[in-house]
Design an enzyme around this catalytic site. Structure first.
Site, PDB file in Angstrom:
ATOM      1  N   ASP A  50     -11.113  16.303 -53.436  1.00  8.58           N
ATOM      2  CA  ASP A  50     -11.094  17.619 -52.786  1.00  8.58           C
ATOM      3  C   ASP A  50     -11.121  18.712 -53.847  1.00  8.58           C
ATOM      4  OD1 ASP A  50     -10.242  19.156 -50.059  1.00  8.58           O
ATOM      5  OD2 ASP A  50      -9.265  20.076 -51.787  1.00  8.58           O
ATOM      6  N   TYR A  55     -11.497  26.720 -57.464  1.00  3.92           N
ATOM      7  CA  TYR A  55     -10.768  25.940 -58.455  1.00  3.92           C
ATOM      8  C   TYR A  55     -11.463  25.951 -59.813  1.00  3.92           C
ATOM      9  CZ  TYR A  55      -8.637  23.878 -54.224  1.00  3.92           C
ATOM     10  OH  TYR A  55      -8.018  23.672 -53.014  1.00  3.92           O
ATOM     11  N   LYS A  80     -15.383  24.047 -50.874  1.00  4.96           N
ATOM     12  CA  LYS A  80     -15.014  25.130 -49.968  1.00  4.96           C
ATOM     13  C   LYS A  80     -15.708  26.444 -50.310  1.00  4.96           C
ATOM     14  CE  LYS A  80     -10.434  22.993 -49.972  1.00  4.96           C
ATOM     15  NZ  LYS A  80     -10.525  22.329 -51.284  1.00  4.96           N
ATOM     16  N   HIS A 113     -12.596  28.452 -46.893  1.00  7.94           N
ATOM     17  CA  HIS A 113     -11.329  28.279 -47.609  1.00  7.94           C
ATOM     18  C   HIS A 113     -10.174  29.053 -46.961  1.00  7.94           C
ATOM     19  CE1 HIS A 113      -9.861  27.240 -51.937  1.00  7.94           C
ATOM     20  NE2 HIS A 113      -8.902  27.078 -51.053  1.00  7.94           N
ATOM     21  N   LEU A 195       3.451  17.875 -51.081  1.00  4.40           N
ATOM     22  CA  LEU A 195       4.796  17.680 -51.636  1.00  4.40           C
ATOM     23  C   LEU A 195       5.486  19.015 -51.916  1.00  4.40           C
ATOM     24  CD1 LEU A 195       3.891  14.825 -54.168  1.00  4.40           C
ATOM     25  CD2 LEU A 195       4.744  14.589 -51.830  1.00  4.40           C
ATOM     26  N   LYS A 235      -2.096  15.964 -55.868  1.00  6.34           N
ATOM     27  CA  LYS A 235      -2.686  16.252 -57.177  1.00  6.34           C
ATOM     28  C   LYS A 235      -1.701  15.914 -58.268  1.00  6.34           C
ATOM     29  CE  LYS A 235      -2.112  19.913 -59.297  1.00  6.34           C
ATOM     30  NZ  LYS A 235      -1.282  20.374 -60.457  1.00  6.34           N
ATOM     31  N   SER A 236      -2.179  15.268 -59.335  1.00  2.71           N
ATOM     32  CA  SER A 236      -1.367  15.039 -60.521  1.00  2.71           C
ATOM     33  C   SER A 236      -2.302  14.783 -61.689  1.00  2.71           C
ATOM     34  CB  SER A 236      -0.442  13.833 -60.338  1.00  2.71           C
ATOM     35  OG  SER A 236       0.350  13.651 -61.507  1.00  2.71           O
ATOM     36  N   VAL A 237      -1.818  15.071 -62.882  1.00  2.00           N
ATOM     37  CA  VAL A 237      -2.600  14.757 -64.085  1.00  2.00           C
ATOM     38  C   VAL A 237      -1.954  13.628 -64.878  1.00  2.00           C
ATOM     39  CG1 VAL A 237      -3.579  17.076 -64.278  1.00  2.00           C
ATOM     40  CG2 VAL A 237      -1.417  16.549 -65.431  1.00  2.00           C
ATOM     41  N   ARG A 241       2.035   9.108 -62.035  1.00  4.67           N
ATOM     42  CA  ARG A 241       2.084   9.760 -60.723  1.00  4.67           C
ATOM     43  C   ARG A 241       0.791   9.539 -59.944  1.00  4.67           C
ATOM     44  NH1 ARG A 241       5.376  13.892 -59.276  1.00  4.67           N
ATOM     45  NH2 ARG A 241       6.843  12.823 -60.639  1.00  4.67           N
ATOM     46  N   ASN A 245       1.088   7.846 -56.310  1.00  6.16           N
ATOM     47  CA  ASN A 245       0.598   8.538 -55.120  1.00  6.16           C
ATOM     48  C   ASN A 245      -0.417   7.709 -54.337  1.00  6.16           C
ATOM     49  OD1 ASN A 245       2.199  10.743 -55.746  1.00  6.16           O
ATOM     50  ND2 ASN A 245       0.535  11.940 -56.638  1.00  6.16           N
TER      51      ASN A 245
END
Length: 280
Positions: A50, A55, A80, A113, A195, A235-237, A241, A245
């Site tokens: 997504d 972004y 979007k 959006h 979250l 979302k995580s980098v 995680r 997830n």
């Protein structure tokens, strides 16, 4: 990287298409980190990404898909139309520009959006998305951050119901009335900030439920979303995680545990109010 089967279930959309229920979000991931992060997510098993013009990492998402070695049809891509691209002609140009950045001939889902009601262009923007879908540039069309009045207006004026509405949704902001509206209209609920940007992860109730299943509070919240039927894309980098997830299909929350999470609703937003947000 070879395409591998995934355990992620799909959700039926009102246009006949299917959407993977668990995806990977790239909001606030810097462009310089996006290619590597998305490639790692694809390696874990995510097949739904997504992104959005706003972004500033659409190009990097496209590069990651190519770098990951997956066929285009194996990855579900959402992007979007942002607030400065509202209007019939401008919205059509916006998707063409997004496709150029993504290096793709179509996306799977294109969303408005934000409604930006102060500009009063979301109806003509929606009409553009209807045409873009007919042209095959997006398989499905939907909206994001739309309130019931916005949904009812675009449906009344076009006869076309969005496939999804992507909204802020987490245990502290459960949007029960809006979700009921979605159910009545046949719109799938997508949860952004699932979250609450990490704010729910220290909640004692969630930690207690997590302890009973030997998982993290974040995994409990994502499982709650999935059992409610939401499409969700954390979302995580960080590698740990990203993997956690995705690892949310090996346990099930009981009715009692679902009710305990339902009781956490505070009506507390982490993001803007859709009725007033005009965007930067």
């Amino acid at each position: 990287m070879a395409s591998t089967p995934t355990t992620v279930p799909t959700v039926q959309l009102n246009d006949g298409e299917q959407i993977p229920q668990l995806g990977f979000g790239v909001f606030q991931i810097p462009p310089a980190d996006t290619v590597e992060t998305v490639v790692r997510a694809l390696q874990v098993g995510y097949r739904h990404i997504d992104t959005a013009k706003a972004y500033n990492n659409e190009a990097e998402v496209g590069q990651a898909i190519h770098a990951g070695g997956l066929a285009r049809e194996d990855v579900y891509i959402t992007t979007k139309c942002f607030n400065d691209d509202h209007g019939f002609d401008q919205a059509k140009r916006a998707l063409h520009a997004s496709l150029e950045r993504l290096e793709m001939t179509h996306v799977d889902l294109y969303l408005i959006h934000w409604p930006v009601p102060a500009h009063d262009k979301y109806v003509e923007t929606w009409k553009a998305l209807v045409e873009l879908q007919k042209e095959g540039l997006t398989r499905s069309i939907g909206v994001s951050n739309f309130q019931p009045a916005h949904l009812e207006r675009i449906i009344a004026e076009t006869g076309v119901t969005p496939a999804v509405n992507q909204v802020e949704l987490h245990p502290y902001l459960q949007q029960v009335g809006l979700r009921r509206e979605h159910a009545d209209l046949g719109i799938v609920t997508e949860a952004w900030s699932p979250l609450a940007q990490g704010k729910v992860l220290d909640d004692p109730e969630l930690e207690a439920i997590a302890g009973d299943h030997d998982v993290t509070a974040g995994q409990v919240v994502l499982r709650w979303h999935l059992q409610l039927g939401h499409v969700v894309f954390p979302k995580s980098v960080t590698q740990e995680r990203i993997e956690q997830n995705f690892d949310v299909f090996g346990f099930t929350l009981t009715d009692d545990e679902m009710a305990r999470i339902d009781a956490l609703d505070r009506g507390e937003r982490t993001g803007p109010d859709p009725d007033t947000f005009t965007g930067a």
